[in-house]
Design an enzyme around this catalytic site. Structure first.
Site, mmCIF file in Angstrom:
data_model
loop_
_atom_site.group_PDB
_atom_site.id
_atom_site.type_symbol
_atom_site.label_atom_id
_atom_site.label_comp_id
_atom_site.label_asym_id
_atom_site.label_seq_id
_atom_site.Cartn_x
_atom_site.Cartn_y
_atom_site.Cartn_z
ATOM 1 N N GLN A 64 0.815 -1.216 0.000
ATOM 2 C CA GLN A 64 0.000 0.000 0.000
ATOM 3 C C GLN A 64 0.853 1.272 0.000
ATOM 4 O O GLN A 64 0.387 2.341 -0.364
ATOM 5 C CB GLN A 64 -0.933 -0.015 1.214
ATOM 6 N N ARG A 92 4.020 1.076 12.791
ATOM 7 C CA ARG A 92 3.707 -0.277 12.310
ATOM 8 C C ARG A 92 3.826 -0.300 10.794
ATOM 9 O O ARG A 92 3.235 0.545 10.110
ATOM 10 C CB ARG A 92 2.284 -0.647 12.740
ATOM 11 N N HIS A 131 1.218 -8.856 5.031
ATOM 12 C CA HIS A 131 0.056 -7.975 4.960
ATOM 13 C C HIS A 131 -0.504 -8.107 3.529
ATOM 14 O O HIS A 131 -0.355 -7.225 2.689
ATOM 15 C CB HIS A 131 0.477 -6.530 5.271
ATOM 16 N N GLU A 138 -4.923 -9.458 9.625
ATOM 17 C CA GLU A 138 -6.340 -9.767 9.375
ATOM 18 C C GLU A 138 -6.585 -11.136 8.781
ATOM 19 O O GLU A 138 -7.176 -11.258 7.694
ATOM 20 C CB GLU A 138 -6.937 -8.713 8.437
ATOM 21 N N ASN A 172 -7.757 -5.026 14.154
ATOM 22 C CA ASN A 172 -8.068 -3.871 13.309
ATOM 23 C C ASN A 172 -9.546 -3.597 13.503
ATOM 24 O O ASN A 172 -10.362 -4.522 13.461
ATOM 25 C CB ASN A 172 -7.773 -4.179 11.839
ATOM 26 N N TYR A 212 -12.896 -0.809 12.846
ATOM 27 C CA TYR A 212 -13.401 0.392 12.176
ATOM 28 C C TYR A 212 -14.848 0.747 12.532
ATOM 29 O O TYR A 212 -15.213 1.904 12.526
ATOM 30 C CB TYR A 212 -13.258 0.242 10.649
ATOM 31 N N GLU A 269 -5.077 -1.189 14.066
ATOM 32 C CA GLU A 269 -5.603 -0.249 13.061
ATOM 33 C C GLU A 269 -6.924 0.296 13.554
ATOM 34 O O GLU A 269 -7.790 -0.453 13.997
ATOM 35 C CB GLU A 269 -5.876 -0.953 11.720
ATOM 36 N N TRP A 319 -4.775 3.974 11.581
ATOM 37 C CA TRP A 319 -4.634 3.646 10.160
ATOM 38 C C TRP A 319 -5.177 4.832 9.408
ATOM 39 O O TRP A 319 -6.338 5.159 9.557
ATOM 40 C CB TRP A 319 -5.410 2.376 9.770
ATOM 41 N N GLU A 346 -5.446 1.839 -1.111
ATOM 42 C CA GLU A 346 -6.304 1.129 -0.160
ATOM 43 C C GLU A 346 -6.784 -0.204 -0.738
ATOM 44 O O GLU A 346 -7.119 -0.288 -1.925
ATOM 45 C CB GLU A 346 -7.495 1.999 0.257
ATOM 46 N N TYR A 391 -7.206 7.681 4.121
ATOM 47 C CA TYR A 391 -7.199 7.390 5.554
ATOM 48 C C TYR A 391 -6.126 8.173 6.300
ATOM 49 O O TYR A 391 -6.004 8.050 7.516
ATOM 50 C CB TYR A 391 -6.925 5.899 5.784
#
Ligand code: FCB
Length: 506
Positions: free
Chosen positions: A43, A99, A143, A189, A331, A333, A402, A444, A451, A460
């Site tokens: 990313q 991170r 990741h 994740e 993580n 949200y 995150e 994050w 993304e 973000y």
């Protein structure tokens, strides 16, 4: 007084005011608690074909035009070239921890065997820079960017052959970087990525089967492969932890954990079926990964519903997996509302097995399969997740790896983000006060990135990156200034910086 100076004073007052009104300070958290922010290799880095890096399965996926905006990570935020400038910003912002992830195919282009000296140099430079600034380092090994060569050779995470290769890759990372890095996360994740990679096909390798794919499926079987991928990954994770404990831990004194995607589930109605569905959602989303790590086997409800499609652990494997963690990373949200959905008798995917419907709010329509988008923020949900993990899994050390908010809005005046972050940080504090063992919180993202679901359509970052400019200039958003003011590390807050070009909103 110049206009820029006037604007700067106004901004400073606003940020100080915002810090004063959130009702807590850095001092309310333990000294050894860390506040940070993160990025991940694909990313952030770009330079996908430079200095010996070989493609990861993200390159293949994006080059096949699979992103909604047809974008790729070819340049991304150009972190391969701009890391020094960025780490200076990390330090100036006052972050206590950072991170990031290592690109396996940059470090070991053939997936196994020879180390790429340029890749090694790049990560050594990043690590040295962070050490120089006194910033705690948290590295993720995977990741979502498996070397394509291993996907081609044996199907990547679907094959037990990955266990040996992933362990050898981790061995190199521990050997080369472990003298300066003590926080390692094997996989980002695992739950969410297994579903997106092998159930809905939204992440590489884009595998799924009709009618469950959200994109066109590149082969696959949505009813079995997410379970197989998780099973193999758990075994690979356990093998890495065993290696670390036997070969490195005594000397390096580090910690190895794993990371899951989390959202809080509220029952849609206060009915017994919805309450049961809510518990089922937690067992499928959290328990799928965490239960084997804590007790050596999958949750009973999953074994019952998924049946023979859920692989089983031998006694030896179960013993290896049990307790193979030093912390869990989450993580987080948003929260969702959950109602019961009758279990279908035909072919089912993960969501069908979970047999629930999600809603974004109490009044919203059911979202159909999968999780809805545009979900309102619910800071309390983070506290509830943290408290649930404490109760269900024996109070493990936890990191909020995150948390943040994406927006199509490119603005530097991201008041919404400041509000979001401060309310979720408050919620973390509330969980800690209720006895949850939370050790750190990471925003994050440190800056705008490519993304995973949205390419460049969702921002973000605490820092804005201009993706229309080949030089990818960075600018601090209000949220960066606010976070910096909150941390106010050694008086090095961004608030005290002069209005250096590129840092001020234009
Ligand atoms: C998570 C990913 C992370 C980022 C955020 C928005 O699922 O771990 O890389 O894309 O979503």
């Amino acid at each position: 007084m110049g206009l820029a100076a006037f604007f700067f004073i106004l901004l400073s007052l606003w940020v100080q005011d915002a810090a004063a009104t959130i009702g807590f300070t850095r001092g309310d958290f333990a000294q050894d608690f860390v506040f940070g922010a993160g990025t991940s290799a694909y990313q952030y880095e770009g330079a996908v074909a430079e200095d010996g890096r070989s493609p990861s399965f993200w390159d293949t996926f994006t080059h096949a035009g699979k992103m909604p905006d047809k974008s790729t990570g070819d340049i991304a935020a150009d972190g391969y070239h701009k890391y020094k400038e960025d780490l200076k910003l990390v330090s100036e912002t006052g972050l206590e921890a950072y991170r990031f992830s290592i690109s396996w195919s940059r470090l070991i282009p053939n997936g196994r065997g020879a180390v790429n000296p340029k890749g090694l140099e790049y990560y050594n430079n990043i690590i040295d820079e962070l050490v120089k600034h006194g910033i705690q380092i948290h590295i993720t090994l995977h990741h979502v960017d498996l070397p394509q060569i291993l996907e081609d050779e044996y199907g990547g995470w679907l094959s037990p052959r990955i266990i040996e290769d992933f362990t050898a890759y981790a061995d190199i990372c521990f050997r080369e970087f472990g003298d300066r890095v003590t926080y390692w996360t094997t996989v980002n994740e695992l739950n969410g990525c297994a579903i997106a990679s092998y159930g809905s096909g939204q992440f590489p390798p884009g595998r799924c089967s009709d009618p469950f794919g959200i994109t066109q499926c590149a082969g696959g079987n949505s009813s079995t492969e997410p379970y197989i991928a998780v099973h193999t990954t758990l075994l690979a994770h356990a093998s890495v932890v065993k290696l670390y404990r036997e070969k490195y831990k005594a000397e390096q004194k580090g910690a190895v954990g794993i990371n899951i995607y989390s959202f809080w589930s509220y029952p849609f109605k206060n009915s017994s079926v919805d309450l049961e569905a809510t518990q089922r959602a937690k067992d499928f989303m959290f328990g799928w990964i965490l239960e084997p790590l804590v007790s050596g086997d999958y949750p009973e409800v999953m074994k019952k519903i998924v049946g023979s499609r859920l692989p089983s652990f031998t006694k030896v494997q179960s013993g290896l997996i049990k307790d193979s963690f030093d912390f869990f990373g989450i993580n987080h949200y948003y929260s969702l509302y959950v109602s019961d959905r009758p279990i279908e008798t035909g072919v089912r995917d993960f969501y069908g097995d979970m047999s629930i419907s999600y809603r974004a709010s109490r009044t919203g329509p059911p979202a159909g399969q999968g999780a809805p988008t545009n979900v309102p923020s619910d800071p309390k949900g983070l506290q509830l997740v943290l408290e649930y993990l404490k109760e269900a899994y024996g109070n493990p050390p936890l990191y909020v790896h995150e948390n943040g908010v994406g927006s199509p809005n490119d603005s530097l005046n991201d008041n919404d983000r400041v509000e979001y972050l401060s309310s979720y940080m408050r919620s973390t504090l509330d969980a800690i006060r209720n006895g949850v063992n939370v050790r750190g919180y990471f925003v994050w993202a440190f800056k705008d990135l490519f993304e995973l679901l949205a390419g460049y359509q969702s921002k973000y970052g605490l820092y804005r990156v201009d993706f229309d400019d080949v030089r990818r200039p960075r600018q601090a958003r209000l949220s960066a200034r606010w976070y910096s003011g909150f941390l106010n590390k050694n008086g090095s807050s961004l608030l005290l910086l002069t209005t250096q070009e590129g840092l001020m909103p234009k």
